[in-house]
Scaffold this active site. Sequence first.
Site, mmCIF file in Angstrom:
data_model
loop_
_atom_site.group_PDB
_atom_site.id
_atom_site.type_symbol
_atom_site.label_atom_id
_atom_site.label_comp_id
_atom_site.label_asym_id
_atom_site.label_seq_id
_atom_site.Cartn_x
_atom_site.Cartn_y
_atom_site.Cartn_z
ATOM 1 N N LYS A 81 15.715 20.538 -6.340
ATOM 2 C CA LYS A 81 14.726 20.638 -5.334
ATOM 3 C C LYS A 81 14.630 21.859 -4.210
ATOM 4 O O LYS A 81 15.189 21.645 -3.013
ATOM 5 C CB LYS A 81 14.129 19.164 -4.751
ATOM 6 C CG LYS A 81 12.825 18.745 -5.239
ATOM 7 C CD LYS A 81 12.611 17.334 -4.378
ATOM 8 C CE LYS A 81 11.835 17.072 -3.853
ATOM 9 N NZ LYS A 81 12.254 15.347 -3.659
HETATM 10 C C1 E4P Z 1 8.763 14.549 -4.226
HETATM 11 O O1 E4P Z 1 8.928 14.678 -4.407
HETATM 12 C C2 E4P Z 1 9.283 13.464 -2.668
HETATM 13 O O2 E4P Z 1 10.173 13.017 -2.675
HETATM 14 C C3 E4P Z 1 7.368 12.988 -1.378
HETATM 15 O O3 E4P Z 1 6.630 12.420 -2.839
HETATM 16 C C4 E4P Z 1 7.196 12.653 -0.715
HETATM 17 O O4 E4P Z 1 6.318 12.696 -0.507
HETATM 18 P P1 E4P Z 1 5.808 11.802 1.376
HETATM 19 O O5 E4P Z 1 6.994 12.343 1.898
HETATM 20 O O6 E4P Z 1 4.420 11.948 1.338
HETATM 21 O O7 E4P Z 1 5.979 10.143 1.010
#
Ligand code: E4P
Length: 192
Positions: A81
Amino acid sequence: FLDTAVIDEIRIVHSWGVLDGVTTNPTLFAKAGGGSYPEVLEEICGITSGPVSAEVIADDLEGILREGRTFAKIAPNIVIKVPMTETGLTAISTFAEEGIPTNCTLIFSTAQGMLAAKAGATYLSPFVGRLDDIAQEGLDMVRELSAVLEIHGMEAEIIVASTRSPRHVIDGAIAGAAIATVPFKVVQQMIK
Ligand code: E4P
């Protein structure tokens, strides 16, 4: 996908037969406790053979590549990621050349998603909840991005990210996203 680094949550959703993959990030890992990030990733990959996203924390190219290559050795289903930045795009295209799958995270506009797909990202993660938080229609981005990918036959897959409610999951699917990454609580809300 389940958006968590909590092993028990992953086991439970896997037992329901609805788990296709997992996304983690440093914040989710910190909340979960347990072993080191690589140890937790290895444990998750032992539960699901679906894609498991591991997020880099470096923001320089060398650091991103080093972390990503190390994560990629943990298991064949690890996906790296990488945040949507100029350096992130270079890292994504480098990983693509090396055959390492990537999830471009922190996408807040259709244009960013198009660039990430062009750079060779396997997955694109538009953050719908965080756009909704600032009074913008997060799902509009998913609709546009989905249309662009389809019209131009681009291979990247959308993961609707930052989901806050079952509505996001449903609307994301209707908008054409094959995947949503969902906190455990939201999966429970979907059951209810
Ligand atoms: C996506 O892969 C992220 O881990 C996640 O959805 C983050 O979202 P948030 O920090 O707004 O909850």
